[in-house]
Design an enzyme around this catalytic site. Structure first.
Site, short mmCIF file in Angstrom:
data_model
loop_
_atom_site.label_atom_id
_atom_site.label_comp_id
_atom_site.label_asym_id
_atom_site.label_seq_id
_atom_site.Cartn_x
_atom_site.Cartn_y
_atom_site.Cartn_z
N GLY A 46 59.21 66.66 33.79
CA GLY A 46 59.71 65.12 33.92
C GLY A 46 60.45 64.69 32.39
CD GLN A 51 60.57 61.40 27.72
OE1 GLN A 51 60.68 61.64 29.07
NE2 GLN A 51 59.64 62.21 27.14
CB CYS A 92 54.64 62.74 26.80
SG CYS A 92 56.16 61.82 26.87
CG LEU A 93 59.05 67.21 27.42
CD1 LEU A 93 60.39 67.38 28.14
CD2 LEU A 93 58.54 68.48 26.84
CG HIS A 134 54.18 60.55 32.42
ND1 HIS A 134 53.36 60.86 31.29
CD2 HIS A 134 55.42 60.60 31.66
CE1 HIS A 134 53.88 61.22 30.38
NE2 HIS A 134 55.06 61.20 30.26
CD GLU A 135 58.86 61.75 33.16
OE1 GLU A 135 59.61 61.12 32.27
OE2 GLU A 135 58.06 62.62 32.89
CG HIS A 138 58.96 57.96 29.54
ND1 HIS A 138 58.48 57.77 28.10
CD2 HIS A 138 58.38 59.06 29.96
CE1 HIS A 138 57.81 58.82 27.86
NE2 HIS A 138 57.69 59.62 28.81
NI NI Z 1 56.77 61.39 28.99
#
Ligand code: NI
Length: 175
Positions: A46, A51, A92-93, A134-135, A138
């Site tokens: 995701g 991000q 998480c990226l 989670h997304e 963000h």
């Molecule tokens: Ni994330």
């Protein structure tokens, strides 16, 4: 299509609230395609626009193992959440290398728009439910360690710094 740079925690854009998408134009389609490409290349399941330094309410995700579950959610919202909580180890990226257990509702009902502005709804459970929540966090300037207690969050931040230092060290040795 292009690979986008993924911001690393604690970049201020990761803590900012994204604004609703109002124009469903070619720029939006290009952004979604670039975000998907960036997510798959990372690789991740995701990615939210924050991000990649864009404060618009759009996320992409794919929790399948064969790239068959591609989803683009524009202006997504959670309509309702199940009462049961599940504990899932999240990563998480934007906090690369860090994995922590987070408790969230195990099922959510989601409403979003597609890239043409059409509204749709779906029920998510399992990994998809975790990933959607989670997304969406963000987009509101929240990362997964914000769900931890203050002490656990501080410990996680220290762990992340250590992971980064180690990675830098390894890079220096390679060079
Ligand atoms: Ni994330």
């Amino acid at each position: 299509m292009a690979l986008l740079n993924i911001l690393q925690y604690p970049h201020p854009t990761l803590a900012a609230k994204a604004a609703p998408v109002t124009e469903f134009n070619d720029d939006l389609k290009t952004l979604a395609a670039d975000m998907l490409e960036t997510m798959y290349a990372a690789p991740g399941v995701g990615l939210a626009a924050n991000q990649v330094n864009v404060l618009r309410r759009i996320v992409v995700l794919d929790v399948s193992e064969d790239k068959s579950g591609q989803m683009v959610l524009v202006n997504p919202e959670i309509l309702s959440s199940g009462e049961e909580l599940v504990d899932h180890e999240e990563g998480c990226l934007s906090l690369k290398g860090l994995y922590e257990h987070v408790k969230r509702p195990s099922a959510v009902k989601v409403r979003a728009q597609d890239l043409d502005g059409n509204l749709f709804e779906f029920d998510a459970e399992g990994l998809l439910a975790v990933c959607v929540q989670h997304e969406l966090d963000h987009l509101d300037g929240k990362v997964f360690i914000d769900h931890l207690s203050r002490m656990k969050k501080e410990r996680a931040r220290m762990k992340l710094l250590k992971i980064r230092r180690k990675r830098e060290h390894e890079r220096e040795e390679e060079a």
